[in-house]
Design a protein around this motif. Structure first.
Motif, PDB file in Angstrom:
ATOM      1  N   VAL A 158      -9.620  -1.779  -7.294  1.00 13.46           N
ATOM      2  CA  VAL A 158      -9.442  -2.959  -6.439  1.00 13.46           C
ATOM      3  C   VAL A 158      -8.066  -3.535  -6.743  1.00 13.46           C
ATOM      4  O   VAL A 158      -7.771  -3.886  -7.886  1.00 13.46           O
ATOM      5  N   LYS A 159      -7.219  -3.623  -5.728  1.00 10.48           N
ATOM      6  CA  LYS A 159      -5.872  -4.136  -5.919  1.00 10.48           C
ATOM      7  C   LYS A 159      -5.894  -5.643  -6.163  1.00 10.48           C
ATOM      8  O   LYS A 159      -6.739  -6.373  -5.639  1.00 10.48           O
ATOM      9  N   GLY A 160      -4.936  -6.101  -6.966  1.00  6.38           N
ATOM     10  CA  GLY A 160      -4.742  -7.526  -7.172  1.00  6.38           C
ATOM     11  C   GLY A 160      -3.709  -8.079  -6.202  1.00  6.38           C
ATOM     12  O   GLY A 160      -3.366  -7.457  -5.194  1.00  6.38           O
ATOM     13  N   GLU A 161      -3.210  -9.267  -6.525  1.00  2.00           N
ATOM     14  CA  GLU A 161      -2.211  -9.922  -5.672  1.00  2.00           C
ATOM     15  C   GLU A 161      -1.129 -10.514  -6.558  1.00  2.00           C
ATOM     16  O   GLU A 161      -1.425 -11.099  -7.610  1.00  2.00           O
ATOM     17  N   ALA A 162       0.119 -10.333  -6.142  1.00  2.00           N
ATOM     18  CA  ALA A 162       1.254 -10.830  -6.924  1.00  2.00           C
ATOM     19  C   ALA A 162       2.320 -11.373  -5.977  1.00  2.00           C
ATOM     20  O   ALA A 162       2.372 -11.024  -4.796  1.00  2.00           O
ATOM     21  N   VAL A 163       3.187 -12.218  -6.526  1.00  2.87           N
ATOM     22  CA  VAL A 163       4.298 -12.809  -5.778  1.00  2.87           C
ATOM     23  C   VAL A 163       5.588 -12.226  -6.330  1.00  2.87           C
ATOM     24  O   VAL A 163       5.827 -12.262  -7.547  1.00  2.87           O
ATOM     25  N   THR A 164       6.408 -11.657  -5.448  1.00  5.20           N
ATOM     26  CA  THR A 164       7.687 -11.077  -5.860  1.00  5.20           C
ATOM     27  C   THR A 164       8.822 -11.943  -5.335  1.00  5.20           C
ATOM     28  O   THR A 164       8.794 -12.390  -4.184  1.00  5.20           O
ATOM     29  N   LYS A 165       9.814 -12.161  -6.206  1.00  7.89           N
ATOM     30  CA  LYS A 165      10.991 -12.943  -5.832  1.00  7.89           C
ATOM     31  C   LYS A 165      12.204 -12.372  -6.545  1.00  7.89           C
ATOM     32  O   LYS A 165      12.081 -11.749  -7.604  1.00  7.89           O
ATOM     33  N   ARG A 166      13.352 -12.580  -5.967  1.00 11.84           N
ATOM     34  CA  ARG A 166      14.587 -12.146  -6.612  1.00 11.84           C
ATOM     35  C   ARG A 166      14.895 -13.083  -7.779  1.00 11.84           C
ATOM     36  O   ARG A 166      14.694 -14.285  -7.695  1.00 11.84           O
ATOM     37  N   GLY A 167      15.420 -12.501  -8.860  1.00 10.79           N
ATOM     38  CA  GLY A 167      15.694 -13.281 -10.050  1.00 10.79           C
ATOM     39  C   GLY A 167      14.438 -13.760 -10.737  1.00 10.79           C
ATOM     40  O   GLY A 167      14.430 -14.824 -11.359  1.00 10.79           O
ATOM     41  N   ALA A 168      13.336 -12.983 -10.596  1.00 13.61           N
ATOM     42  CA  ALA A 168      12.052 -13.425 -11.157  1.00 13.61           C
ATOM     43  C   ALA A 168      12.096 -13.485 -12.671  1.00 13.61           C
ATOM     44  O   ALA A 168      11.517 -14.383 -13.282  1.00 13.61           O
TER      45      ALA A 168
END
Length: 462
Positions: free
Chosen positions: A409-419
């Motif tokens: 089961v896949k999770g959820e993540a937030v991607t951003k530049r300069g993380a």
């Protein structure tokens, strides 16, 4: 002449004519063509009757005036009017006929009024019947509500009875275990007193009570339990997580902080549940090893017992442990007037699911995740507010579910530049401003000591 005029006034033909004209004007748009024509002919007949009486009075007045009186008036007014092709009889018989027609019209109107009154009475009777029917319907609805309340009460009693039966079954199982322990202790006592180990071994009774649990039950139901737990994990993500998010938004305006709190609550819940499972398993193994004998192995017997008695798991202790761990976590913060106990419902459900997942073969666990790691398409979905061109994870929203290093089961993540840089600066600022943690370094070590390594979280349990 006076008598004719008196009869005309007494008949009130002018008033009747005016009333009929007003009634026809009101009903003209809703009447049919035949009805309008009948109304018009009726008014013409009434008007002609009035004209006949007036001509009779004109004749009598002219006779009384002599041969030459009124000649000029007749020439200037009556003759031009007669020239327009209007004619009217001046006989008394026509007047009587028109009078009878007027009386017939009045009689018809009276009949119509009587019919309207009778219809009004019928309408009142129907309204009374409707009121009585509504009262009966209200009584029926009240009876239905009463029956539904009784049905709910019966269902509650039935559920309570089922709970009692489950508790009785648990007590019976525990009694059987205690009987087995008693028999083992008696056999050991007899063996210690007997001079011949062989004879004492022959006299030692076998503990058949431990076979009350069906052998291999946990393995036989492993597939169905796995499917149910995976589905329940998805339901928690779709329902309880959103409820907790909505509740936290009333206290915390930062959406990122709310999502971080929920993710850390999920991680800590799995960690606390796994620790509680290990301790529970050790206690059960120590108890059952005293009198274990049977075709199945001790591990299978222990697992079967845990699956049958998952309600003995002290979930509230795990919830308290999770809240204590979150209070010293440097990555999250909250207003001083509230506590993480507001999301105890989410934590409790996660602990229960995580504890049950440890009884599977192989057990299920969540994936290890850290801020600033490389985003993996196989483990996570990107959140809707992510930068889809960024390669690093800024923070996690929900963990992925793993089975032997395989994502189910896949999770959820937030991607951003300069993380990576933003995560480091955010961690330093929060560790300085957090009042409940001892020091940033100690809190960081505590958090790292509780977080499993990627290799250990994905490795199968023995």
């Amino acid at each position: 002449m006076a008598d004719s005029l008196r009869r005309l006034v007494g008949a009130e033909s002018g008033r009747v004519l005016q009333e009929k004209l007003e009634s026809w004007y009101r009903d003209y748009e809703i009447n049919s063509c035949d009805q309008n024509l009948n109304r018009c002919c009726e008014i013409i007949e009434l008007n002609s009757g009035i004209q006949g009486q007036l001509f009779t009075i004109l004749n009598e007045t002219a006779q009384k005036g002599g041969h030459y009186a009124g000649v000029e008036t007749i020439k200037t007014r009556l003759l031009p009017w007669l020239g327009t092709c209007f004619s009217c009889a001046t006989s008394g018989r026509l007047f009587e006929t028109n009078l009878s027609l007027t009386q017939d019209s009045i009689e018809r109107e009276r009949q119509l009024r009587d019919l309207a009154s009778s219809q009004t009475l019928q309408l009142q009777e129907l309204q009374e019947e409707l009121t009585s029917t509504r009262l009966q319907l209200t009584h029926v609805e009240q009876d239905l509500k009463t029956s539904r309340a009784q049905e709910k009460d019966a269902l509650r009693k039935l559920d309570r009875l089922n709970d009692y039966e489950q508790q009785i079954q648990i007590l019976r199982d525990e009694i059987s275990i205690l009987d087995a322990q008693k028999s083992v202790l008696q056999s050991r006592l007899a063996r210690s007193r007997s001079p011949s180990p062989r004879r004492s071994g022959n006299r030692s009774p076998s503990p058949p009570c431990l076979r009350s649990c069906s052998p291999g039950r946990a393995r036989r139901t492993n597939a169905s339990r796995r499917a149910c737990l995976v589905a329940r994990f998805g339901d928690i993500y779709a329902q309880e997580r959103l409820d907790a998010e909505t509740l936290l938004r009333t206290y915390i305006s930062d959406m990122e902080m709310v999502q971080r709190i929920i993710f850390i609550a999920a991680v800590e819940s799995f960690h606390a549940a796994k620790m509680a499972y290990r301790q529970f398993k050790v206690r059960v193994r120590e108890t059952l090893s005293l009198g274990h004998s049977g075709p199945e192995s001790l591990e299978d017997t222990v697992l079967d017992y845990i699956v049958r008695h998952e309600d003995l798991y002290d979930v509230q202790a795990s919830v308290n442990e999770v809240i204590r761990s979150m209070n010293i976590n440097p990555k999250i913060s909250f207003p001083p007037e509230i506590d993480f106990i507001v999301i105890s419902t989410l934590i409790r459900e996660l602990c229960r699911v995580a504890f049950s997942m440890q009884t599977l073969i192989p057990p299920l666990d969540i994936a290890f995740g850290t801020d600033g790691e490389l985003f993996s398409e196989t483990k996570y979905h990107r959140s809707f507010d992510s930068d889809f061109t960024a390669a690093l994870v800024a923070y996690h929203v929900w963990p992925a579910l793993m089975e032997n290093d395989v994502v189910i089961v896949k999770g959820e993540a937030v991607t951003k530049r300069g993380a990576l840089w933003s995560c480091r600066s955010r961690s330093r600022s929060r560790s300085r401003s957090r009042s409940r943690s001892t020091s940033p370094l100690l809190s960081h070590r505590l958090s790292r000591s509780r977080s499993p390594s990627p290799m250990r979280s994905g490795s199968p349990r023995r």
